[in-house]
Design an enzyme around this catalytic site. Sequence first.
Site, mmCIF file in Angstrom:
data_model
loop_
_atom_site.group_PDB
_atom_site.id
_atom_site.type_symbol
_atom_site.label_atom_id
_atom_site.label_comp_id
_atom_site.label_asym_id
_atom_site.label_seq_id
_atom_site.Cartn_x
_atom_site.Cartn_y
_atom_site.Cartn_z
ATOM 1 N N ASP A 253 1.469 -5.857 -13.613
ATOM 2 C CA ASP A 253 2.276 -6.983 -13.137
ATOM 3 C C ASP A 253 3.749 -6.597 -13.290
ATOM 4 O OD1 ASP A 253 3.760 -9.407 -12.987
ATOM 5 O OD2 ASP A 253 1.901 -10.508 -13.356
ATOM 6 N N PRO B 293 0.786 -1.240 0.000
ATOM 7 C CA PRO B 293 0.000 0.000 0.000
ATOM 8 C C PRO B 293 0.815 1.286 0.000
ATOM 9 C CG PRO B 293 0.114 -0.866 2.223
ATOM 10 C CD PRO B 293 0.874 -1.832 1.356
ATOM 11 N N CYS C 161 9.608 -9.559 3.752
ATOM 12 C CA CYS C 161 9.313 -9.643 5.185
ATOM 13 C C CYS C 161 9.110 -11.119 5.545
ATOM 14 C CB CYS C 161 8.119 -8.785 5.581
ATOM 15 S SG CYS C 161 6.630 -9.138 4.660
HETATM 16 N N1 SAM Z 1 6.226 -2.234 -0.719
HETATM 17 C C1 SAM Z 1 4.928 -2.237 -0.081
HETATM 18 C C2 SAM Z 1 4.941 -1.237 1.061
HETATM 19 O O1 SAM Z 1 6.007 -0.946 1.616
HETATM 20 O O2 SAM Z 1 3.869 -0.710 1.396
HETATM 21 C C3 SAM Z 1 4.546 -3.625 0.397
HETATM 22 C C4 SAM Z 1 4.553 -4.631 -0.738
HETATM 23 S S1 SAM Z 1 4.010 -6.239 -0.290
HETATM 24 C C5 SAM Z 1 5.367 -6.890 0.541
HETATM 25 C C6 SAM Z 1 4.063 -7.085 -1.798
HETATM 26 C C7 SAM Z 1 3.089 -6.597 -2.850
HETATM 27 O O3 SAM Z 1 3.340 -7.314 -4.059
HETATM 28 C C8 SAM Z 1 1.617 -6.795 -2.562
HETATM 29 O O4 SAM Z 1 0.969 -5.557 -2.512
HETATM 30 C C9 SAM Z 1 1.106 -7.620 -3.761
HETATM 31 O O5 SAM Z 1 -0.170 -7.220 -4.202
HETATM 32 C C10 SAM Z 1 2.152 -7.307 -4.805
HETATM 33 N N2 SAM Z 1 2.321 -8.259 -5.929
HETATM 34 C C11 SAM Z 1 2.093 -9.590 -5.963
HETATM 35 N N3 SAM Z 1 2.384 -10.082 -7.175
HETATM 36 C C12 SAM Z 1 2.822 -9.031 -7.940
HETATM 37 C C13 SAM Z 1 3.256 -8.905 -9.280
HETATM 38 N N4 SAM Z 1 3.326 -9.943 -10.102
HETATM 39 N N5 SAM Z 1 3.613 -7.667 -9.719
HETATM 40 C C14 SAM Z 1 3.548 -6.591 -8.894
HETATM 41 N N6 SAM Z 1 3.130 -6.661 -7.620
HETATM 42 C C15 SAM Z 1 2.780 -7.874 -7.138
#
Ligand code: SAM
Length: 441
Positions: free
Chosen positions: A309, A261, A381
């Site tokens: 993506d 987010p 994480c």
């Molecule tokens: N960086 C964010 C922050 O500090 O607020 C947290 C990111 S969280 C660890 C990982 C994110 O990767 C999720 O929001 C998820 O929806 C996204 N995600 C999953 N598959 C993805 C993809 N193929 N491409 C881009 N984002 C992806």
Amino acid sequence: MPKLKLSDRQLYALIEAVKLGEEIKPSQQAKRKAFSKYRIESWENSKLTGIFYSIQRRLGLIDEVIGELVGVSPLILDPWLRATLRVAVEVAVFRNPNEKTLQHLKGLAKFLSSRTHPYVGYYYYDLLPKVINYVPRLDSEEKRLKWDYLFPEWFIGKMRELLGDEAKELLKALNKTLPVSLRVNGLKASVEEVEDYLRERGLRFERSDRVKTVIRVLDPFNPGKLMESGLALPQEEASAVASLILDPKPGETVVDLAAAPGGKTAHMAELMSNEGKIYAFDVDPERIKRMRKILRWAGVEIAEVRKLDGRKAPEVLGEGVMDRVLLDAPCTSDGTIAKNPELRWRLREKNIPKVVSLQKELIESAWRLLKPGGRLLYSTCSMLREENEGVVKWFLARHENARLIPLNGPYDEGFLPGTMRAWPHRHGTIGFFYALIEKKS
Ligand code: SAM
């Protein structure tokens, strides 16, 4: 164990919180919503909060008990019945309720009937004596460990492989509740201003020693309003360290490949003094919606948010064009269990290879975006070796022009020299992994 006393209203609040906890994440928000509906006051809040979190931590065990008693997986039961049984098992099996509380547990049959169907209420009423008389059979070492530490056996095994006996300290730390942690948003406020805000509300807090803009609030605190004002955002210290390591500069072009987010996007915009450009991508529409709000509240002007993506990013933005790329990769998130206690029971060992393969595809995509001389931060994480050192080793072996820039703190070296890990039991924050990689010119 002292006798536990709970009123009808308190039991209703717990049931509703547990039910909402299945829909609303983090579960803390579900708890707040249900507790305010049943007008839970400050004198009873900490007792009920303790029970709520203990249900979340024990959820796997509680569900095993329910499964044994009803003969099917609790996941196929009516959601109200499931939540009521989860509360009843916590109270009757794991605690020592007084006679009146046991009567109130019986009375929940009426509550259930009114929420669902009278048959559901009867079913619960018939089952309750079995719940009250349940005695667990701890007939193997694995089962005993699971009951003592409240983690799936495979996860305990993996942490023992990493840490040996020290794993016990880690598991204990993951069973404690972390205080709300805030990162002051330098685009809108100073640390002193946020401290004044907290002081005026009579809240105790402490500054982080490692990141000077991070403050931990030691009393119960809902950060919603503060976040909307843009003065500070909820963010763990270990999370804030990621943007500091990548260290984007004003005027640079940066990609945040899995951004929602938006905690790190906002932090990077601050480090760049709102000058330059950040492309912030994610695939989850709900999380993107939230990110747009958070970035607006924080006064971020240089982020272009898009549902994309991350694997497709080089096709959209081009290759060899970015100064920095942050890949805060989607992961099992086991490092955040102290914040999401029920998560441990949703982790599946069989899902790890799938996550790892997505991480590998994303890190390749991040690499293609990067200019010669540019830097990529790979972070997760998770504490699992497969998702961390495993991915980085695999990546380095494929790219001769990739150089790992050694990280010298503020946390401990990872299991691959030059990488870094934050550990909940050693550093009092969430579990986190960092690897900073440069593309040789
Ligand atoms: N960086 C964010 C922050 O500090 O607020 C947290 C990111 S969280 C660890 C990982 C994110 O990767 C999720 O929001 C998820 O929806 C996204 N995600 C999953 N598959 C993805 C993809 N193929 N491409 C881009 N984002 C992806």
